[in-house]
Every structure is written in C-alpha cells, then in structure tokens.
Design a protein around this motif. Sequence first.
Motif, short mmCIF file in Angstrom:
data_model
loop_
_atom_site.label_atom_id
_atom_site.label_comp_id
_atom_site.label_asym_id
_atom_site.label_seq_id
_atom_site.Cartn_x
_atom_site.Cartn_y
_atom_site.Cartn_z
N PHE A 65 27.41 32.43 -0.01
CA PHE A 65 26.65 32.46 -1.48
C PHE A 65 27.60 32.35 -2.33
O PHE A 65 27.28 31.43 -3.40
N VAL A 66 28.85 32.72 -2.56
CA VAL A 66 30.01 32.25 -3.11
C VAL A 66 30.38 30.72 -3.15
O VAL A 66 30.36 30.32 -4.45
N GLN A 67 30.37 30.29 -2.21
CA GLN A 67 30.58 28.80 -2.15
C GLN A 67 29.58 28.04 -2.53
O GLN A 67 29.65 27.03 -3.38
N GLN A 68 28.37 28.50 -2.37
CA GLN A 68 27.00 27.69 -3.31
C GLN A 68 27.24 27.79 -4.71
O GLN A 68 26.95 26.73 -5.37
N VAL A 69 27.83 28.93 -5.05
CA VAL A 69 27.80 29.27 -6.55
C VAL A 69 28.77 28.25 -7.01
O VAL A 69 28.94 27.67 -8.07
N ALA A 70 29.95 28.24 -6.39
CA ALA A 70 31.02 27.45 -6.68
C ALA A 70 30.68 25.84 -6.78
O ALA A 70 31.25 25.29 -7.73
N ASN A 71 29.94 25.70 -5.52
CA ASN A 71 29.41 24.14 -5.75
C ASN A 71 28.37 23.89 -6.92
O ASN A 71 28.38 22.53 -7.25
N LEU A 72 27.94 24.61 -7.41
CA LEU A 72 27.08 24.48 -8.73
C LEU A 72 27.72 24.32 -10.04
O LEU A 72 27.20 23.90 -10.97
N GLY A 73 29.06 24.63 -9.87
CA GLY A 73 29.95 24.42 -10.98
C GLY A 73 30.34 25.84 -11.69
O GLY A 73 30.96 25.88 -12.77
N PHE A 74 29.91 26.90 -11.24
CA PHE A 74 30.38 28.29 -11.67
C PHE A 74 31.30 28.68 -11.21
O PHE A 74 31.60 29.52 -10.47
N THR A 75 32.58 28.26 -11.97
CA THR A 75 34.00 28.48 -11.39
C THR A 75 34.69 29.31 -12.28
O THR A 75 35.95 29.91 -11.87
N TYR A 76 34.36 29.68 -13.48
CA TYR A 76 35.32 30.08 -14.40
C TYR A 76 34.23 31.72 -14.79
O TYR A 76 33.17 31.61 -15.16
N PRO A 77 35.07 32.70 -14.97
CA PRO A 77 36.40 32.99 -14.44
C PRO A 77 36.68 32.90 -12.76
O PRO A 77 37.74 32.62 -12.34
N SER A 78 35.53 33.13 -12.10
CA SER A 78 35.76 32.88 -10.54
C SER A 78 34.20 32.76 -10.08
O SER A 78 33.42 33.17 -10.78
N PRO A 79 33.92 32.00 -8.98
CA PRO A 79 32.58 31.69 -8.43
C PRO A 79 32.24 33.30 -7.98
O PRO A 79 30.98 33.42 -7.84
N TYR A 80 33.19 34.00 -7.56
CA TYR A 80 32.84 35.37 -6.82
C TYR A 80 32.00 36.15 -8.01
O TYR A 80 31.14 36.60 -7.87
N THR A 81 32.78 36.23 -9.27
CA THR A 81 32.20 36.91 -10.39
C THR A 81 30.60 36.43 -10.45
O THR A 81 29.76 37.17 -10.79
N TRP A 82 30.28 35.29 -10.65
CA TRP A 82 29.13 34.44 -10.88
C TRP A 82 27.99 35.10 -9.82
O TRP A 82 27.00 35.20 -10.02
N ALA A 83 28.58 34.69 -8.50
CA ALA A 83 27.92 35.31 -7.16
C ALA A 83 27.40 36.82 -7.44
O ALA A 83 26.39 36.98 -6.84
#
Length: 172
Positions: A65-83
Amino acid sequence: MKNLLFSATPLSSRLADVTWLLLRLHIGLSIAIGAGWSKLVNMTTATEAAKLAGDSATLGPPDWFVQQVANLGFTYPSPYTWAWLAVWGEFAGGLLIAFGLLTRWGAVQLAFQFFVIAFLWYESPEPVLGMYYQQLLFWCFVLVTVVGGGRYSLDYALTHPTGWLRRLVPTH
C-alpha cells in the motif's frame, strides 16, 4: 463550533432515519473493517480472521500500500506518512460514520480519499464504468457529508438532549 462539529437533523420520517442509519452502518463498518483495519493488521485474505483480533505487533500500512501511495505521487514528506494517514483515515472515518459521531468530518475526509482512488488512481479512469465500486463509495461519502448523521446518530444525541439517547439512558 458545536453546530459545525455535531450538526445533525432528522430526516423526513422515522423510516428514512432508520434506513439512513443502516446505510451509515454498512458503509462505515465496511470501510473501517474491510479497508482500514485489514490494512492495519496486514490482512491479505478474508480467511485470516485471527488478524482481526489485533495479534500483530505493530499496526501500520503494508508495504504494497505504501508503494501504491508513492506511485500516486504522495511522496513528501514520505509515502509511508500518507499511507499511514490513509489507512487510519479509512479505519477512524468509517467508525465515525457508523456511529454518527463527527459524521460530516469523517465523511468529507473519506470522500477525498475515494475521489483520489476512483478518479486519479489509474492512468485513464473511466468516469462511469471504470472503478464503479470506488466511485459509488465516493458519492456515498459525499451524500453523508451533505446529510449528516440523521436522527439516530451520536451527533444528534449530543445536540438534542431530549432525543433518543436520553430515552435510552434515563438520568434518574
């Protein structure tokens, strides 16, 4: 401030309020347990019911799920934070809708999440036929945001002290 946080009004009939309660319970618990909790305990199949008890040492979003969030462009501050925010938003937001507490707040954040899922997730989402389940949930959350909790919600009980909760729990 109380009206903004807990505003709830009854619908046109008690039958409509009961139906609204059943819809809120269904979509709220479906998202809280089926999407939020299952990701928090890293449940990958429906047969892993033991994980629903929370036997996992840590609660957090799974790597996929963290990888999917990163692939959507939610990378700052980190994809883990958004996930992490998305998973806990699904879990807590679903429970808020189900119980009718801060109903609009739970629904608006889930509407945002499901807008992203239904309309931005894939390279070319189809507005009507593609992602129809996620789009249906998006519109349900929009509707809950507009209507609120209804008569059978904690929001209503907190703003109407002579309502159903007082009859359920006598004070003397």
